[in-house]
Scaffold this motif. Structure first.
Motif, PDB file in Angstrom:
ATOM      1  N   ARG A 197       5.570   7.393  -7.650  1.00 49.66           N
ATOM      2  CA  ARG A 197       6.158   8.416  -6.792  1.00 49.66           C
ATOM      3  C   ARG A 197       7.357   9.117  -7.427  1.00 49.66           C
ATOM      4  N   PRO A 204      -1.632  -3.362   3.456  1.00 52.12           N
ATOM      5  CA  PRO A 204      -1.537  -1.890   3.381  1.00 52.12           C
ATOM      6  C   PRO A 204      -1.134  -1.359   2.009  1.00 52.12           C
ATOM      7  N   PHE A 241      -3.772  -0.301  -0.523  1.00 56.06           N
ATOM      8  CA  PHE A 241      -4.446   0.988  -0.348  1.00 56.06           C
ATOM      9  C   PHE A 241      -3.521   2.163  -0.675  1.00 56.06           C
ATOM     10  N   VAL A 242      -2.386   1.881  -1.328  1.00 50.85           N
ATOM     11  CA  VAL A 242      -1.420   2.942  -1.589  1.00 50.85           C
ATOM     12  C   VAL A 242      -2.003   3.984  -2.539  1.00 50.85           C
ATOM     13  N   THR A 243      -1.601   5.205  -2.339  1.00 43.45           N
ATOM     14  CA  THR A 243      -1.920   6.294  -3.248  1.00 43.45           C
ATOM     15  C   THR A 243      -0.621   7.003  -3.614  1.00 43.45           C
ATOM     16  N   ASP A 278       0.176   9.780  -2.618  1.00 40.99           N
ATOM     17  CA  ASP A 278       0.578  10.640  -1.502  1.00 40.99           C
ATOM     18  C   ASP A 278       0.774   9.873  -0.195  1.00 40.99           C
ATOM     19  N   THR A 279       0.719   8.565  -0.233  1.00 39.69           N
ATOM     20  CA  THR A 279       0.888   7.785   0.989  1.00 39.69           C
ATOM     21  C   THR A 279       2.250   8.089   1.615  1.00 39.69           C
ATOM     22  N   SER A 280       2.257   8.257   2.924  1.00 41.93           N
ATOM     23  CA  SER A 280       3.490   8.606   3.633  1.00 41.93           C
ATOM     24  C   SER A 280       4.578   7.559   3.410  1.00 41.93           C
ATOM     25  N   GLU A 281       5.769   8.035   3.071  1.00 42.40           N
ATOM     26  CA  GLU A 281       6.885   7.110   2.887  1.00 42.40           C
ATOM     27  C   GLU A 281       7.273   6.440   4.199  1.00 42.40           C
ATOM     28  N   LEU A 299       5.240   5.578   6.571  1.00 42.08           N
ATOM     29  CA  LEU A 299       4.272   4.499   6.787  1.00 42.08           C
ATOM     30  C   LEU A 299       4.610   3.296   5.917  1.00 42.08           C
ATOM     31  N   LEU A 300       4.969   3.544   4.666  1.00 43.73           N
ATOM     32  CA  LEU A 300       5.315   2.448   3.766  1.00 43.73           C
ATOM     33  C   LEU A 300       6.573   1.725   4.231  1.00 43.73           C
ATOM     34  N   SER A 358      -2.593   8.960  -9.510  1.00 46.43           N
ATOM     35  CA  SER A 358      -3.688   8.343  -8.752  1.00 46.43           C
ATOM     36  C   SER A 358      -4.226   7.106  -9.468  1.00 46.43           C
TER      37      SER A 358
END
Length: 472
Positions: free
Chosen positions: A288, A339, A342-344, A346-349, A351-352, A420
């Motif tokens: 990120r 969870p 499954f991180v990418t 673009d995963t929402s911060e 949510l993390l 990615s």
């Protein structure tokens, strides 16, 4: 007394992690390669392991209060010298001194508080003791990043000076004078045991710290210290089992189900805590693009969750027993780690950070329950040995976790350069972290449940004897 000991231990725990964000600055300012500068952190941890086994013997010789103040004084002197270091070699030597003092303080904190509690309200006591453990891994890098943002790396050690002076003053005022009575037989130091156990633990930790993702555990630089460490520890164990008294650490403590079960869970808990604490900052920075300070700030929810869990986990531990609390806590640690698999990029911060908070709550409870369970049913003189055994188990578990997950991560990211592809590699490593944590769930059944209340006293000798047996 609890506040005094926790405030004193915070400096030791913070210094374990605070230096991690300064490695780049140190390589430039001291004109040394990273392979040398990494010993600023590795040397500190090795020194901690050298003196952990000495805490029990030293306490019996001079008393806990004097030992605590002496260790704080040593930490103060070495912090001052670290701030004045003129090259990489001098800084490493002074950090070794810090580690030697810190290795005494951590098990001594456990011992003094558990002895003062006398078996009462163990859950509440552990909620206090685990404050440094909960705060250190999370806030250490944040404080380090903040200090480096405002000043240079020397201030990482300068800030210790006023706090050490405050801690010494608190200790002189608040800790009871528990010096051995004059004329009391002095405990003899098991020199042979020390020469086996301390270098053995340090060699084991050193070997694990040398693991990388290319050769893994097969590298001779890893295998030789690992095998040497295991041989020395094995030799100490055999020798301690053949001695009736006087061993540096009483390994017969493993006959207590509480100590054996707690040590196993703390080993696996160390894997989950320290292994994931290596993965998470790397993910935020590599995938990120966060700065070291930014990555540390993103980890704050996990620390907040761990702190929030302390009081709740302590109360429930006293109500329902450590077994139930550990079972639920370790299950939630494993589930809340999934969870991140499954991180990418673009995963929402948000949510993390929410997942990190939940994971922190579960992790805080997962540390408190086995730590407290280790002391259930122990006599006053057995507490120092239990404290040292559980402390070493957690630290070695942490080293194993970092080594294993580092190998998994580097072998999965390989030559990946895109965000990615890197995220996919981190996902595999987090799956391993979740699986290793899940292994601890059935082992929670080894912990003691809620102790049965003692039978009411009776005038007959038979009932009095049964009551004493129930209480024991």
């Amino acid at each position: 007394m609890a506040i005094t000991l926790v405030v004193g231990a915070l400096g030791v725990v913070f210094d374990t992690t605070i230096i991690s964000v300064a490695l780049n600055d140190l390589t430039q300012d001291l004109d040394a390669p990273l392979s040398t500068i990494q010993w600023v952190g590795t040397g500190y941890m090795l020194a901690v392991f050298l003196t952990i086994p000495l805490a029990g013997w030293a306490q019996s010789r001079i008393g806990g209060r004097r030992l605590w103040i002496t260790a704080l004084g040593g930490f103060l002197v070495c912090s001052s010298l670290s701030a004045l270091a003129w090259n990489a070699g001098s800084l490493i030597v002074f950090r070794l001194g810090q580690g030697l003092a810190g290795g005494i303080m951590m098990p001594l904190m456990y011992t003094l508080l558990m002895q003062a509690a006398k078996g009462r309200d163990i859950g509440k006591v552990m909620a206090v003791i685990t404050v440094p453990t909960a705060l250190g891994p999370v806030l250490g890098p944040v404080l380090g990043g903040l200090i480096l943002h405002l000043a240079d790396w020397r201030w990482l050690f300068v800030v210790n000076i006023p706090f050490c002076l405050l801690r010494i003053r608190l200790a002189r005022r608040e800790l009871p004078d528990d010096r051995p009575a004059p004329g009391r037989p002095r405990a003899r130091l098991d020199v042979v045991g020390l020469l086996l156990l301390s270098p053995g633990s340090a060699a084991l930790l050193y070997g694990l710290s040398r693991v990388d993702g290319t050769t893994g555990f097969a590298d001779v630089r890893v295998l030789v210290p690992l095998l040497a460490g295991l041989a020395l520890i094995g030799g100490f164990t055999v020798r301690a089992l053949t001695r009736d008294t006087g061993a540096l650490v009483d390994v017969r403590m493993f006959r207590h189900r509480s100590v054996a079960g707690s040590s196993t869970l703390l080993f696996l808990g160390g894997i989950s805590l320290f292994g994931s604490m290596m993965l998470l900052p790397l993910y935020f920075q590599s995938v990120r693009g966060a700065t070291p300070l930014g990555a540390g700030l993103l980890l704050i929810p996990q620390g907040v969750g761990a702190l929030a869990a302390r009081g709740l986990a302590g109360r429930y531990m006293d109500r329902v027993g450590p077994r139930a609390v550990a079972l639920v806590a370790f299950a939630f640690v494993a589930v809340s780690t999934v969870p991140f698999a499954f991180v990418t990029a673009d995963t929402s911060e948000l949510l993390l950070m929410a997942a990190l908070f939940v994971r922190g709550v579960a992790l805080g409870a997962a540390m408190i329950a086995p730590m407290g369970a280790a002391f259930v049913g122990l006599a006053h003189e057995e507490i120092p040995d239990a404290g040292m055994i559980t402390r070493v188990a957690q630290q070695i578990g942490g080293a194993v976790g970092v080594a294993v997950l580092l190998v998994v991560l580097q072998r999965n990211i390989g030559a990946a350069h895109t965000p990615s592809a890197l995220a996919t590699g981190f996902g595999h490593a987090f799956w391993w972290a979740a699986a290793l944590t899940a292994c601890a769930v059935p082992l929670c059944l080894l912990l003691p449940g809620l102790p049965e209340p003692a039978a009411p006293a009776d005038d007959t000798a038979e009932n009095s004897e049964n009551t004493g047996a129930t209480a024991r």
